[in-house]
Enzyme design. Structure first.
Site, PDB file in Angstrom:
ATOM      1  CG  ASP A 160     -26.721 -10.543 -11.371  1.00  0.00           C
ATOM      2  OD1 ASP A 160     -27.867 -10.209 -11.020  1.00  0.00           O
ATOM      3  OD2 ASP A 160     -26.469 -11.605 -11.966  1.00  0.00           O
TER       4      ASP A 160
ATOM      5  CE1 TYR B  67     -26.974  -7.823 -19.247  1.00  0.00           C
ATOM      6  CE2 TYR B  67     -28.766  -8.690 -20.586  1.00  0.00           C
ATOM      7  CZ  TYR B  67     -28.320  -8.060 -19.442  1.00  0.00           C
ATOM      8  OH  TYR B  67     -29.218  -7.664 -18.483  1.00  0.00           O
TER       9      TYR B  67
END
Length: 269
Positions: free
Chosen positions: A55, A111
């Site tokens: 994003d 992540y």
């Protein structure tokens, strides 16, 4: 020949990794560099694939892309970096099979979220994170269009305190839009004592319980690694790694100076 690259980038200046019209993106800069060097004519003709989109504002240490090229001698990090902005850099490459797909062939993604750690109870976060491991419906932890399956499997969540920071590592096969950042929001709420584990279990049962939560800020999230079943033979470019380190040391210094300036501005002394 088909080539894969490991890319790192600082996502702050970009509207995400995936190319979009009229805004700056990581792929937009990458495609421009590859075309300028004559490595590819277009992403479509080169059968370009990417391990996954990030994003706006999200960073990456090891984003993986792959493409076909008839100029493999130019498809190396130091050549590609000459056409990229300093906030994006390739640092390793590999020759891969012609059918290699950077997204579909990935078996897991890792992540890491970094946040201020002073106000959180790390024990509560660790206990709550155990409830998220395994296969669950993460509809309450995502933004979806209502058609895509929201069932996902998480392999591991680790939370630790590092100085004044809390670091949360999340590993799974694939993730929904905003999923990691919403998981971080949920865990931070539990770490603050605002919510408890019973609430988290309810959040994992969207058929009977629905609640919208805001994703944690994008600037704390980094795609750390993409794992593949096949053992790819990566060639690190030490010059590119060293050069990126030098550039980022300058950024670190400037941020430290700016942090001190801000402290002085609010100290009223």
């Amino acid at each position: 020949m088909r080539v894969a690259l490991k890319l790192a980038y600082i996502g702050t200046e970009f509207h995400g990794s995936q190319i979009q019209p009229n805004v700056e993106t990581v792929e937009g800069e990458l495609f421009k560099a590859l075309r300028n060097l004559g490595i590819i004519e277009s992403p479509k003709s080169a059968n370009y694939t990417c391990a996954g989109r990030t994003d706006a504002g999200v960073h990456a240490l090891e984003q993986i892309v792959a493409f076909d090229t008839d100029k493999p001698n130019l498809a190396i990090p130091r050549a590609i970096n000459s056409e990229l902005p300093p906030t994006i850099w390739a640092w390793a490459h590999a020759e891969v099979p012609l059918d290699f797909d950077a997204r579909r062939d990935a078996v897991s993604r890792h992540y890491r979220y970094v946040m201020s750690g002073e106000e959180y109870n790390i024990s509560r976060i660790r206990e709550a994170s155990k409830l998220l491991i395994g296969t669950h419906d993460f509809e309450n932890f995502s933004r979806t269009d209502g058609e895509k399956s929201t069932i996902r499997t998480l392999e591991r969540i680790n939370a630790r305190v590092d100085g004044e920071l809390t670091k949360i590592d999340v590993v799974g096969h694939s993730f929904l839009w905003n999923m990691v950042r919403k998981i971080v929001t949920a865990l931070s709420m539990i770490g603050k004592g605002v919510r408890d584990n019973d609430w988290l279990l309810q959040m994992l049962n969207p058929d009977i319980y629905e609640e919208g939560i805001e994703p944690a800020p994008a600037y704390g999230l980094t795609l750390m690694k993409v794992n593949y079943k096949e053992n790819l033979r990566w060639v690190d470019d030490n010059y590119s790694i060293r050069r990126a380190g030098e550039q980022n040391q300058k950024r670190i210094l400037s941020h430290r100076v700016m942090a001190e300036v801000l402290e002085e501005l609010i100290s009223h002394e």
